[in-house]
Design a protein around this motif. Sequence first.
Motif, PDB file in Angstrom:
ATOM      1  N   TYR A 325       0.626  -1.358   0.137  1.00  0.00           N
ATOM      2  CA  TYR A 325       0.468  -0.116  -0.053  1.00  0.00           C
ATOM      3  C   TYR A 325       0.986   1.151  -0.453  1.00  0.00           C
ATOM      4  N   PRO A 326       0.809   1.881  -0.896  1.00  0.00           N
ATOM      5  CA  PRO A 326       1.622   2.824  -1.524  1.00  0.00           C
ATOM      6  C   PRO A 326       1.288   4.106   0.098  1.00  0.00           C
ATOM      7  N   GLU A 327       0.499   4.182   0.419  1.00  0.00           N
ATOM      8  CA  GLU A 327       0.047   5.019   1.598  1.00  0.00           C
ATOM      9  C   GLU A 327       0.614   4.879   3.028  1.00  0.00           C
ATOM     10  N   HIS A 332       6.384   1.287   6.023  1.00  0.00           N
ATOM     11  CA  HIS A 332       6.700   0.039   6.508  1.00  0.00           C
ATOM     12  C   HIS A 332       8.233   0.356   6.482  1.00  0.00           C
ATOM     13  N   ASP A 333       8.595   1.769   5.527  1.00  0.00           N
ATOM     14  CA  ASP A 333      10.234   2.158   5.796  1.00  0.00           C
ATOM     15  C   ASP A 333      10.823   1.904   7.233  1.00  0.00           C
ATOM     16  N   TRP A 334      10.079   2.741   7.784  1.00  0.00           N
ATOM     17  CA  TRP A 334      10.382   2.810   9.819  1.00  0.00           C
ATOM     18  C   TRP A 334      10.155   2.058  10.093  1.00  0.00           C
TER      19      TRP A 334
END
Length: 356
Positions: A325-327, A332-334
């Motif tokens: 999910y792009p939003e 995700h990175d965190w």
Amino acid sequence: MDQRLRLLQPWLQSQVSELAPKSSFVVESLAGDASFRRYFRVVLHSPSQSQQPDSLVLVDAPPPESLEPFVSLAIAYQEQGVRTPKILATDAKLGVMLLEDFGNRLFADNLSMATALPRYQTAIELLPQIMAVKQHRQGAIPDYDRALLQRENSLFTDWLLQEHLGLELSAAEQALWQQVNELLIENALAQPQLGVHRDYHSRNLMLLAEPLQGGRDLGVIDFQDAVRGPITYDLVSLLRDCYVVWPRDWVLARVEEAYALLQSEGLIDGVSWQQFLRWFDLMGLQRHTKASGIFARLYHRDGKAGYLADVPRTVQYLVDVSADYPELADYHDWLKARIQPAIAAKAAKTEHQESV
């Protein structure tokens, strides 16, 4: 025998005398769950070959634990054709009850790709009946409302991040977390609100020796915290189990089967497959957010260390699903850069401390 069991002994003797006259018995401890309740198997020894049961389950739930949600929900589930343990005797003041013994065959036992499909399909087929339970003899079951969802999400920050990992979130991290928190709550509230077992997974389903209707051999336990909430919640609990991981394509095939079933039952009229899958995925994020915090709380507050092993698997779900999910890209990175390394470092430190 501990002091509590000694206190319960006269009551237990009286009940066994009624249920299985002339039988002697021994009490054996059973594995517990994440609550303060304790479970025991009462093994009966009868001098005759009568039709009485071979064993019973003793549930010890002293006040302030309450037996009432379990009793009322067991009746409501049974009325919908869901196989739950028969309640044989209760004493609310003592905080004790005797139940039918479902035996030792867990849904989770000997699971493989060969055995999984029929078991999971049976569990999915049972969901509409569980969803039909929105009230019991005491009235409506609680709503899975915004306040409850917020409290559950806070378990992640309060118990996993702060208490267990010792992390202090920056202002930017707090803002990111609040955005995700709000997204998960809105997703849950946007769904049709039906009966939710709330812990519908491989450790709370039993394989019964005596099938009920249609040859279904599935027994359901640990339903006392049922609520009225999101339609995808129990499906997520089942297919993205905190204790069992299945291949993504296999899970999505089961989700499609559930989508078709719920459509045929008229429970998601006008809901597209894409919308249903998004509900399912984000509902899984909410459940695993909560669960990872609960596992940390069970360790720090309740002294149940075994659940810490489930934290990495549960957080990995958050990483995997957020990638779709792009939003949720920043989230995700965190998780990958900040949370997962902290979990690994804490596990290594704990293992070292326990080995010296």
